[in-house]
Design an enzyme around this catalytic site. Structure first.
Site, PDB file in Angstrom:
ATOM      1  N   LYS A 400       0.820  -1.218   0.000  1.00 37.91           N
ATOM      2  CA  LYS A 400       0.000   0.000   0.000  1.00 37.91           C
ATOM      3  C   LYS A 400       0.854   1.268   0.000  1.00 37.91           C
ATOM      4  O   LYS A 400       0.332   2.376  -0.153  1.00 37.91           O
ATOM      5  CB  LYS A 400      -0.960  -0.018   1.185  1.00 37.91           C
ATOM      6  CG  LYS A 400      -1.999  -1.128   1.076  1.00 37.91           C
ATOM      7  CD  LYS A 400      -2.830  -1.267   2.313  1.00 37.91           C
ATOM      8  CE  LYS A 400      -3.866  -2.372   2.141  1.00 37.91           C
ATOM      9  NZ  LYS A 400      -3.277  -3.702   1.860  1.00 37.91           N
ATOM     10  N   GLY A 440      -4.729 -14.584   7.561  1.00 37.29           N
ATOM     11  CA  GLY A 440      -4.734 -15.023   8.948  1.00 37.29           C
ATOM     12  C   GLY A 440      -4.205 -13.997   9.923  1.00 37.29           C
ATOM     13  O   GLY A 440      -4.277 -14.202  11.131  1.00 37.29           O
ATOM     14  N   SER A 441      -3.656 -12.878   9.429  1.00 35.08           N
ATOM     15  CA  SER A 441      -3.161 -11.858  10.345  1.00 35.08           C
ATOM     16  C   SER A 441      -4.327 -11.043  10.887  1.00 35.08           C
ATOM     17  O   SER A 441      -5.436 -11.074  10.356  1.00 35.08           O
ATOM     18  CB  SER A 441      -2.167 -10.939   9.635  1.00 35.08           C
ATOM     19  OG  SER A 441      -2.826 -10.179   8.642  1.00 35.08           O
ATOM     20  N   GLU A 532      -9.183   3.142  -0.067  1.00 33.77           N
ATOM     21  CA  GLU A 532      -9.028   1.835  -0.702  1.00 33.77           C
ATOM     22  C   GLU A 532      -8.779   1.966  -2.200  1.00 33.77           C
ATOM     23  O   GLU A 532      -9.241   2.912  -2.846  1.00 33.77           O
ATOM     24  CB  GLU A 532     -10.274   0.974  -0.473  1.00 33.77           C
ATOM     25  CG  GLU A 532     -10.338   0.329   0.885  1.00 33.77           C
ATOM     26  CD  GLU A 532     -11.434  -0.717   0.969  1.00 33.77           C
ATOM     27  OE1 GLU A 532     -11.222  -1.724   1.664  1.00 33.77           O
ATOM     28  OE2 GLU A 532     -12.497  -0.525   0.354  1.00 33.77           O
TER      29      GLU A 532
END
Length: 604
Positions: A400, A440-441, A532
Site C-alpha cells: 500500500k 490469517g493476520s 481503498e
C-alpha cells in the site's frame, strides 16, 4: 531387464504364440501341414511388421488400458488380413479358414498374456494396501470434495465409508453414495458400527475451540485422525484436493514457499543480539518463531501490549528451552527516550521493525495516530539503530506504500523514505521489505468473512472487482529474515507473490468450504471505503529491477529522498486537522510538493 533384452524376449514369446495359435487352429479345422506352414510364416511376418509400426514392444503393459488394447488388436488383425489376402490370391480356401481361426486364437492368447501384467499388478496393489474404511467428519463442500477425490484415486488406501454432520437436515441422506449416519457427537458409536479405521475432519473453517472438541471425541476411538489444511490453503489451492494433514500446529503455505539461505541468515543472526519491535503482532511474533532456529545469543521481544508479549515469550520459552536468552521489553516505539535506552542497553546487531498501525479504514479516521506510530515510531527506532551502530535494520512495509491512496499507505511510504535516508547518512544497513495482504493476520479479510458466515451472512465486500496479493504469515516472516541477510543498504525487497486474487472469489470459496451455498449466505457489496484501491502494486515503475536477487525475491532501486518534507510533516502534524494532515501525507508520499510554492517556501 534392459529395453533390448525385453524386446528380444517379447519377440520370442510372440513368435511362440503365433505358432501355437496356428497349431491349435489346425486341430480345430483339420487343416493341412502345408497350409499351416504358409499361414505361420505369413502371420509371423505380418505380426512383427505391424508390431514394430505400432511400437508394441515399448508399451508398459502393467499399466495397459484402451490405447494399448487397440494397438494390439490392430496389429493382429492387420497381420491376419495380410495373410488372408495372400491365401485368397492363391485360391487356398482351407488356409483362409485356418487364418481366421488363428486370428481369433491369437487375440485370445496375446490379450491374455499382455493384460495379465495389468491384472497381476492391480491384484498386488490391492493386496499390498489395506483399504482403510474412512469416516468423513463434515458433509459440506469440503467433505464432498474429499470423498470425490478418494473415489477417483484408486491408489489411495482410504475408502470413504460414512459421513457425520451436525446438520440434522442431512441425516439419513447420501452424498456420492456415502451415507450420512449421525452427528459429530456420535463418532464413537459410528466408528464401531461401521468398522471405521480412519477419520478425516473435513471442516476447514473450524475455530480452534471447536476443532479441539472434535479431536477429543476422535481420540476416544483410538483411530488415526487427519484434517484438511487450513482454509487459507484451500481457498488459494488450484489442485483437486490438498494433502491431508495430521493434526499439528505447523502452518501450511498457499504457494511454493520462499526457501531460506540458511548460511547467510546464520551468519547475520546466530550468536548475535536481535531486537524485534511489534513482537506480539502477527508478523512480529512469527519472525521471532523463525529466528529461533538460528539461535541468536539474545532475542529481545519489544512491544507495548503486555498480553501479546507475554504470550509469545511463553510460547518461545517452551519451544527453545535454554538454547538462548529471551527478554520481553514493554515499550512504545513512539517513546523516543525509551527506545534509545533499550537499544543502548542491549546493543542489538539486527533490528526487525514490525511495529505499525496497518488497518486502512481505521487509519483514515485517525491520521495523527498513524503518523505517530508508523512515521515517528519508525524514525525513533531507525535513529536509535544509527546512533548505536546496529549492523542491519529491516523495516516491514506494505504494498500500500506504492502510489498510496490511504493514510496508512502514505505513512508506510514516508517510513520507507526515512529508512532510505538513514541508510545514506549512517553506517547501519537500512532496508525495507514490502509485501501484500497476509492471510490469517489481524485485520485480514478471512477472520471477518468467517465471523460473518458463522452469523449466517451476508459476507460483505466493498467492490466485485477488488483484488489483492496474498501470502501467509510464515512466508512474509521468512522474507523479512532473508532480507536482513541480503541487505547491503537502501533496498526495498519485494516478494514474488504470483497473481493477485479477487476478494469475491475468496469469499465464494470460503462460503462453500464452510458447508454453505452462496444462496444461503449471500454476498453484499458495500462500496469502496476511503483510502481503498481496486488493486495494489508492489513496485513503482521507477523502482523496478528486472532480475530477482534471490528466488522469488525482487529488489527495488533506491531513490534519493528530500528529508526536509518529512521534517516539515513532523512539525505540522500536531497543528493540522485530520483531513489537512491526510492531504499533506499523500502529497509527500507522491512527491507532489514541487507544485505547491507555499510548501516549498515553508521548508526553505
Amino acid at each position: 531387464m534392459n529395453y533390448r533384452k525385453r524386446m528380444i524376449m517379447m519377440s520370442l514369446v510372440d513368435t511362440f504364440l503365433v505358432c501355437a495359435a496356428v497349431f491349435a487352429g489346425m486341430q480345430l479345422v483339420n487343416g493341412q501341414p502345408g497350409s499351416a506352414v504358409g499361414t505361420t510364416l505369413l502371420l509371423l511376418a505380418g505380426y512383427h511388421a505391424f508390431a514394430f509400426y505400432y511400437r508394441l514392444s515399448k508399451k508398459a503393459w502393467s499399466y495397459a488400458s484402451t490405447g494399448e488394447m487397440m494397438a494390439l488388436i490392430k496389429t493382429i488383425t492387420l497381420a491376419a488380413a495380410l495373410t488372408t489376402t495372400v491365401h485368397w490370391l492363391f485360391g487356398d480356401t482351407a488356409a483362409i479358414r485356418l487364418t481366421i481361426v488363428s486370428w481369433l486364437l491369437l487375440l485370445l492368447f496375446m490379450g491374455t498374456l499382455r493384460f495379465s501384467e495389468r491384472l497381476i499388478r492391480d491384484v498386488e496393489l490391492v493386496k499390498s494396501k489395506r483399504k482403510k474404511r474412512t469416516l468423513i467428519v463434515g458433509a459440506g463442500s469440503a467433505g464432498t470434495l474429499v470423498v470425490r477425490q478418494l473415489l477417483r484415486d484408486r491408489h489411495t488406501n482410504l475408502v470413504p465409508a460414512a459421513f457425520v454432520d451436525d446438520d440434522q437436515r442431512k441425516n439419513g441422506l447420501q452424498l456420492l453414495g456415502i451415507p450420512i449416519v449421525g452427528r459429530i457427537d456420535d463418532i464413537e458409536q459410528v466408528a464401531k458400527a461401521h468398522h471405521i479405521n480412519h477419520i478425516v475432519i473435513a471442516i476447514p473453517s473450524l475455530g480452534k475451540k471447536e476443532l479441539d472438541r472434535i479431536y477429543a471425541i476422535c481420540q476416544r476411538t483410538d483411530i488415526k485422525t487427519q484434517i484438511l489444511p487450513r482454509i487459507e490453503q484451500l481457498i488459494l489451492d488450484k489442485g483437486p484436493l490438498p494433502k491431508l494433514e495430521d493434526i499439528r500446529p505447523e502452518e501450511l503455505l498457499a504457494r511454493e514457499p520462499v526457501t531460506l539461505n540458511t548460511d547467510d541468515i546464520a551468519e547475520s543472526v546466530t550468536g548475535k543480539v536481535v531486537l524485534v519491535t511489534g513482537a506480539g503482532g502477527s508478523i512480529g511474533s512469527e519472525i521471532c518463531r523463525q529466528l529461533c532456529q538460528f539461535k541468536p545469543s539474545l532475542l529481545l521481544l519489544l512491544g507495548h501490549g503486555e498480553n501479546s508479549i507475554y504470550t509469545i515469550e511463553m510460547e518461545l520459552r517452551e519451544k527453545v528451552g535454554s538454547d538462548f536468552d529471551l527478554i520481553p521489553v514493554i515499550a512504545d516505539v513512539q517513546d523516543r527516550d525509551r527506545i534509545f535506552q533499550v537499544v543502548n542497553q542491549y546493543r542489538p546487531s539486527v533490528i526487525y521493525h514490525a511495529a505499525a498501525h496497518k488497518h486502512v479504514p481505521l487509519m483514515e479516521v485517525n491520521p495523527h495516530e498513524a503518523v505517530k506510530n508508523n512515521v515517528i515510531g519508525t524514525k525513533n527506532v531507525a535513529e536509535a539503530a544509527a546512533e548505536f551502530e546496529v549492523e542491519n535494520f529491516v523495516m516491514v512495509s506494505s504494498d500500500k506504500a506504492v502510489k498510496p491512496t490511504s493514510v496508512m499507505g502514505a505513512t508506510k511510504r514516508v517510513a520507507e523514505m526515512i529508512v532510505q535516508h538513514m541508510d545514506r547518512i549512517s553506517r547501519t544497513n537500512f532496508v525495507a521489505v514490502r509485501f501484500g495482504n497476509v492471510l490469517g493476520s489481524r485485520g485480514s479479510v478471512i477472520p471477518l468473512f468467517k465471523s460473518q458466515i458463522e452469523r449466517g451472512g451476508p459476507v460483505t465486500i466493498t467492490h466485485p472487482d477488488m483484488e489483492r496479493y496474498f501470502m501467509t504469515i510464515p512466508e512474509a516472516s521468512r522474507l523479512v529474515i532473508q532480507a536482513g541477510a541480503l541487505a547491503k543498504g537502501g533496498e526495498i525487497f519485494v516478494l514474488d507473490m504470483g497473481e493477485p486474487v479477487k476478494i469475491v472469489d475468496l469469499a465464494k470459496n470460503l462460503i462453500q468450504l464452510s458447508g454453505y451455498t452462496l444462496d444461503e449466505i449471500g454476498i453484499r457489496y458495500t462500496g469502496m471505503r476511503p483510502g481503498e484501491k481496486l488493486y495494489e502494486e508492489l513496485l513503482n515503475a521507477n523502482e523496478i529491477h528486472e532480475e530477482q536477487i534471490y528466488p522469488k525475491i525482487y529488489i527495488g532501486k533506491s531513490t534519493a529522498q528530500d528529508m526536509r518534507w518529512v521534517e516539515y510533516l513532523l512539525v505540522q502534524f500536531a497543528l493540522l486537522e485530520g483531513s489537512a494532515l491526510s492531504a499533506l501525507l499523500l502529497d509527500i508520499a507522491h512527491h507532489r510538493m514541487k507544485n505547491q510554492p507555499n510548501l516549498i517556501a515553508a521548508i526553505q
